[in-house]
Design a protein around this motif. Structure first.
Motif, PDB file in Angstrom:
ATOM      1  N   VAL A 132      17.250  73.852  29.303  1.00 36.99           N
ATOM      2  CA  VAL A 132      17.478  74.791  28.207  1.00 36.99           C
ATOM      3  C   VAL A 132      18.364  75.876  28.793  1.00 36.99           C
ATOM      4  N   LEU A 133      19.478  76.118  28.139  1.00 36.05           N
ATOM      5  CA  LEU A 133      20.419  77.136  28.612  1.00 36.05           C
ATOM      6  C   LEU A 133      20.034  78.494  28.050  1.00 36.05           C
ATOM      7  N   PHE A 134      19.977  79.494  28.912  1.00 40.91           N
ATOM      8  CA  PHE A 134      19.742  80.869  28.475  1.00 40.91           C
ATOM      9  C   PHE A 134      21.062  81.570  28.198  1.00 40.91           C
ATOM     10  N   ASP A 135      22.060  81.275  29.006  1.00 42.75           N
ATOM     11  CA  ASP A 135      23.374  81.900  28.862  1.00 42.75           C
ATOM     12  C   ASP A 135      24.400  80.987  29.505  1.00 42.75           C
ATOM     13  N   THR A 136      25.525  80.799  28.851  1.00 44.65           N
ATOM     14  CA  THR A 136      26.612  80.016  29.402  1.00 44.65           C
ATOM     15  C   THR A 136      27.905  80.767  29.175  1.00 44.65           C
ATOM     16  N   GLN A 137      28.542  81.158  30.262  1.00 45.90           N
ATOM     17  CA  GLN A 137      29.815  81.874  30.189  1.00 45.90           C
ATOM     18  C   GLN A 137      30.929  80.867  30.427  1.00 45.90           C
ATOM     19  N   VAL A 138      31.912  80.847  29.527  1.00 50.65           N
ATOM     20  CA  VAL A 138      33.055  79.948  29.655  1.00 50.65           C
ATOM     21  C   VAL A 138      34.336  80.757  29.537  1.00 50.65           C
ATOM     22  N   ASP A 139      35.429  80.199  30.073  1.00 53.04           N
ATOM     23  CA  ASP A 139      36.687  80.953  30.084  1.00 53.04           C
ATOM     24  C   ASP A 139      37.696  80.486  29.038  1.00 53.04           C
ATOM     25  N   LEU A 161      37.761  77.612  22.674  1.00 51.03           N
ATOM     26  CA  LEU A 161      37.339  76.443  21.911  1.00 51.03           C
ATOM     27  C   LEU A 161      35.940  75.952  22.299  1.00 51.03           C
ATOM     28  N   PRO A 162      35.628  75.777  23.589  1.00 54.72           N
ATOM     29  CA  PRO A 162      34.263  75.382  23.933  1.00 54.72           C
ATOM     30  C   PRO A 162      33.229  76.429  23.529  1.00 54.72           C
ATOM     31  N   ALA A 163      33.580  77.689  23.654  1.00 57.66           N
ATOM     32  CA  ALA A 163      32.636  78.752  23.282  1.00 57.66           C
ATOM     33  C   ALA A 163      32.319  78.690  21.796  1.00 57.66           C
ATOM     34  N   LEU A 164      33.334  78.583  20.955  1.00 55.91           N
ATOM     35  CA  LEU A 164      33.122  78.539  19.508  1.00 55.91           C
ATOM     36  C   LEU A 164      32.403  77.267  19.080  1.00 55.91           C
ATOM     37  N   GLY A 165      32.836  76.138  19.632  1.00 54.77           N
ATOM     38  CA  GLY A 165      32.216  74.865  19.264  1.00 54.77           C
ATOM     39  C   GLY A 165      30.736  74.832  19.580  1.00 54.77           C
ATOM     40  N   ALA A 166      30.366  75.268  20.766  1.00 59.87           N
ATOM     41  CA  ALA A 166      28.960  75.261  21.164  1.00 59.87           C
ATOM     42  C   ALA A 166      28.142  76.234  20.322  1.00 59.87           C
ATOM     43  N   ARG A 167      28.704  77.387  20.007  1.00 59.50           N
ATOM     44  CA  ARG A 167      27.979  78.383  19.195  1.00 59.50           C
ATOM     45  C   ARG A 167      27.667  77.847  17.804  1.00 59.50           C
ATOM     46  N   LEU A 168      28.539  76.985  17.264  1.00 61.44           N
ATOM     47  CA  LEU A 168      28.274  76.381  15.953  1.00 61.44           C
ATOM     48  C   LEU A 168      26.989  75.565  15.961  1.00 61.44           C
ATOM     49  N   PHE A 169      26.609  75.057  17.132  1.00 60.20           N
ATOM     50  CA  PHE A 169      25.405  74.246  17.257  1.00 60.20           C
ATOM     51  C   PHE A 169      24.245  75.002  17.886  1.00 60.20           C
ATOM     52  N   GLY A 170      24.363  76.334  17.960  1.00 59.94           N
ATOM     53  CA  GLY A 170      23.270  77.153  18.455  1.00 59.94           C
ATOM     54  C   GLY A 170      23.167  77.254  19.966  1.00 59.94           C
ATOM     55  N   MET A 171      24.171  76.775  20.677  1.00 63.96           N
ATOM     56  CA  MET A 171      24.150  76.852  22.140  1.00 63.96           C
ATOM     57  C   MET A 171      24.601  78.250  22.574  1.00 63.96           C
ATOM     58  N   PRO A 172      23.992  78.807  23.621  1.00 62.95           N
ATOM     59  CA  PRO A 172      24.299  80.177  24.034  1.00 62.95           C
ATOM     60  C   PRO A 172      25.572  80.276  24.888  1.00 62.95           C
ATOM     61  N   TYR A 173      26.682  79.827  24.333  1.00 65.99           N
ATOM     62  CA  TYR A 173      27.973  79.904  25.024  1.00 65.99           C
ATOM     63  C   TYR A 173      28.681  81.177  24.593  1.00 65.99           C
ATOM     64  N   ARG A 174      29.372  81.806  25.527  1.00 65.10           N
ATOM     65  CA  ARG A 174      30.183  82.970  25.162  1.00 65.10           C
ATOM     66  C   ARG A 174      31.428  83.008  26.036  1.00 65.10           C
ATOM     67  N   LEU A 175      32.458  83.533  25.447  1.00 67.95           N
ATOM     68  CA  LEU A 175      33.742  83.638  26.129  1.00 67.95           C
ATOM     69  C   LEU A 175      33.715  84.828  27.075  1.00 67.95           C
ATOM     70  N   VAL A 176      34.029  84.571  28.331  1.00 69.65           N
ATOM     71  CA  VAL A 176      34.113  85.617  29.348  1.00 69.65           C
ATOM     72  C   VAL A 176      35.369  85.342  30.154  1.00 69.65           C
ATOM     73  N   GLN A 177      36.281  86.253  30.140  1.00 69.53           N
ATOM     74  CA  GLN A 177      37.499  86.105  30.934  1.00 69.53           C
ATOM     75  C   GLN A 177      37.215  86.517  32.372  1.00 69.53           C
ATOM     76  N   GLY A 178      37.963  85.953  33.294  1.00 73.31           N
ATOM     77  CA  GLY A 178      37.847  86.402  34.679  1.00 73.31           C
ATOM     78  C   GLY A 178      37.140  85.448  35.612  1.00 73.31           C
TER      79      GLY A 178
END
Length: 137
Positions: free
Chosen positions: A39-46, A49-66
Motif C-alpha cells: 500500500v503506497l502512502f506517498d509516491t513522488q514522480v517527476d 502524466l503518471p501523476a495524473l493517471g494514477a490520481r484518477l485511480f486513487g493512487m497517492p502519486y504527486r508531481l515533484v520536480q527535482g
C-alpha cells in the motif's frame, strides 16, 4: 527508482515513451486475499502524466520536480527533496528467494482505494530486479 508504466500490455511500447519517470515512494507491506502486496502512502514522480493517471485511480502519486540521479563513474550523485550526497555503487545482483532483499523487491500486488471508496488490487508484473547496495558517503 526509474520506472516505465504502468500501462496495459498492448500499450507498453508507447508506455516506454510517455510513461518513463523517476519515482520515490513510501510504502508498507500487507497481506490480502489476492496475495502479498504493498500500500503506497506517498509516491513522488517527476512527470505529469503518471501523476495524473494514477490520481484518477486513487493512487497517492504527486508531481515533484527535482528528482536528480546522475551516474558519475562508481558513484551516483543524488539530489532529491533535500537529500544530497554521493552513493557508492556496488555490483548488481539478483536477490536469493526468501531473503530480505527478495521480500522488499519481489513482484506483488499494489492495493489502493478508488475515489469512490472501493478497495482494489493491481498485479505488479516486471522482470526480476537487478539490485545494488548503495552506501551514502
Amino acid at each position: 527508482m526509474h520506472v516505465i508504466g504502468p500501462c496495459p500490455g498492448l500499450l507498453l511500447p508507447l508506455g516506454s515513451i510517455f510513461l518513463k519517470y523517476n519515482q520515490l515512494n513510501v510504502r508498507t507491506y500487507v497481506k490480502a486475499d489476492a496475495g502479498s502486496g504493498i500500500v503506497l502512502f506517498d509516491t513522488q514522480v517527476d512527470r505529469i502524466l503518471p501523476a495524473l493517471g494514477a490520481r484518477l485511480f486513487g493512487m497517492p502519486y504527486r508531481l515533484v520536480q527535482g528528482h536528480d540521479f546522475n551516474v558519475l563513474g562508481n558513484y551516483v550523485a543524488l539530489n532529491t527533496q533535500g537529500i544530497k550526497g554521493e552513493i557508492e555503487k556496488a555490483d548488481p545482483f539478483t536477490p536469493q528467494e526468501g531473503s530480505l532483499e527478495s521480500f522488499l523487491t519481489d513482484r506483488f500486488w499494489v492495493y489502493a482505494r478508488s475515489p469512490v471508496g472501493a478497495v482494489y488490487g493491481v498485479r505488479i508484473k516486471h522482470a526480476p530486479w537487478r539490485l545494488r547496495w548503495w552506501m551514502f558517503l
